[in-house]
Design a protein around this motif. Structure first.
Motif, short mmCIF file in Angstrom:
data_model
loop_
_atom_site.label_atom_id
_atom_site.label_comp_id
_atom_site.label_asym_id
_atom_site.label_seq_id
_atom_site.Cartn_x
_atom_site.Cartn_y
_atom_site.Cartn_z
N VAL A 59 45.23 -26.58 21.21
CA VAL A 59 44.98 -27.87 21.86
C VAL A 59 44.25 -27.67 23.19
N VAL A 60 44.67 -26.67 23.93
CA VAL A 60 44.07 -26.41 25.24
C VAL A 60 42.79 -25.60 25.12
N THR A 117 44.30 -33.93 11.30
CA THR A 117 44.75 -35.24 11.79
C THR A 117 45.82 -35.08 12.86
N LEU A 118 46.79 -34.21 12.59
CA LEU A 118 47.86 -33.98 13.55
C LEU A 118 47.30 -33.37 14.83
N TYR A 119 46.41 -32.40 14.70
CA TYR A 119 45.82 -31.72 15.85
C TYR A 119 45.10 -32.72 16.76
N LYS A 123 46.10 -33.72 20.52
CA LYS A 123 45.11 -33.55 21.57
C LYS A 123 44.95 -34.84 22.38
N ASP A 124 44.99 -35.98 21.71
CA ASP A 124 44.93 -37.27 22.40
C ASP A 124 46.18 -37.51 23.24
N GLU A 137 56.30 -34.43 18.19
CA GLU A 137 55.20 -34.83 17.32
C GLU A 137 54.75 -33.66 16.45
N ILE A 138 54.61 -32.51 17.06
CA ILE A 138 54.17 -31.31 16.34
C ILE A 138 55.20 -30.90 15.29
N TYR A 139 56.45 -30.87 15.67
CA TYR A 139 57.50 -30.30 14.82
C TYR A 139 57.94 -31.24 13.70
#
Length: 205
Positions: A59-60, A117-119, A123-124, A137-139
């Motif tokens: 993400v970063v 989509t999740l990524y 990121k947003d 959200e990730i998990y």
């Protein structure tokens, strides 16, 4: 008088070397014995910590191809070896999910699209949501939690997410975002390091 049978709360386990903690926790979880760890030394050793770290890293730093390939091989996607081989040799000027990818297997395409989509959603979220909310959200949204719980052999590791979530809460309280979290985790990922002040009960008594 008669001796009173001790409860789990009456029992403590002391050990000199922290290296045995991970195996001890595994055995307690396997036997469904409730316990609380005062200082975790195993939560940064297992795959959950690696996978979440790589997700945040990407993400970063979207150009980190090692983190990208690690995610494709993780429970976040489980792309086939054939699909990974194609991606490994493509895109010299790499940026995660920048280009459309064609897969031979429908399962690879669906998994890749879901991860993308999740990524993009995470990121947003970065910079607008707390680190703990981003980890949830990730998990959970990714299905990682469901995957872990689906197997008795893997479910014992779900507690490690709880440690990471508690850590995220502490970093949030200190005003530390994703970049700071990565800086904190990078030197301890894969090592038996204490997460001081984090106490989690693995099984409700």
């Amino acid at each position: 008088g008669m001796l009173k049978k001790p409860s789990f709360d009456d029992i403590g386990i002391l050990y000199r070397k922290s290296s045995i903690q991970m195996n001890l926790e595994k055995e307690l979880r396997h036997r469904e014995i409730p316990y609380t760890v005062i200082e975790s030394t195993s939560s940064t050793l297992e795959g959950i910590a690696y996978d979440i770290f790589n997700f945040l890293q990407l993400v970063v730093y979207p150009s980190d191809k090692l983190a990208f390939m690690a995610l494709l091989n993780s429970p976040f996607a489980r792309i086939s070896q054939k699909g990974q081989s194609f991606l490994r040799g493509s895109q010299e000027d790499f940026e995660a999910f920048k280009d459309e990818i064609s897969f031979d297997l429908d399962s690879d395409r669906i998994a890749y699209d879901n991860l993308k989509t999740l990524y993009l959603r995470v990121k947003d979220m970065s910079g607008h949501y707390t680190l703990a909310e981003i980890l949830d959200e990730i998990y959970f949204t990714s299905g990682y939690h469901t995957y872990i719980q689906s197997s008795g052999n893997l479910s014992v590791y779900s507690e490690h997410y709880d440690y990471l979530w508690e850590l995220a809460g502490k970093l949030d309280a200190d005003g530390i975002g994703i970049v700071g979290a990565l800086d904190f985790l990078r030197p301890i990922i894969g090592k038996s390091e204490k997460l001081d002040g984090i106490s989690i009960g693995s099984i409700e008594s």
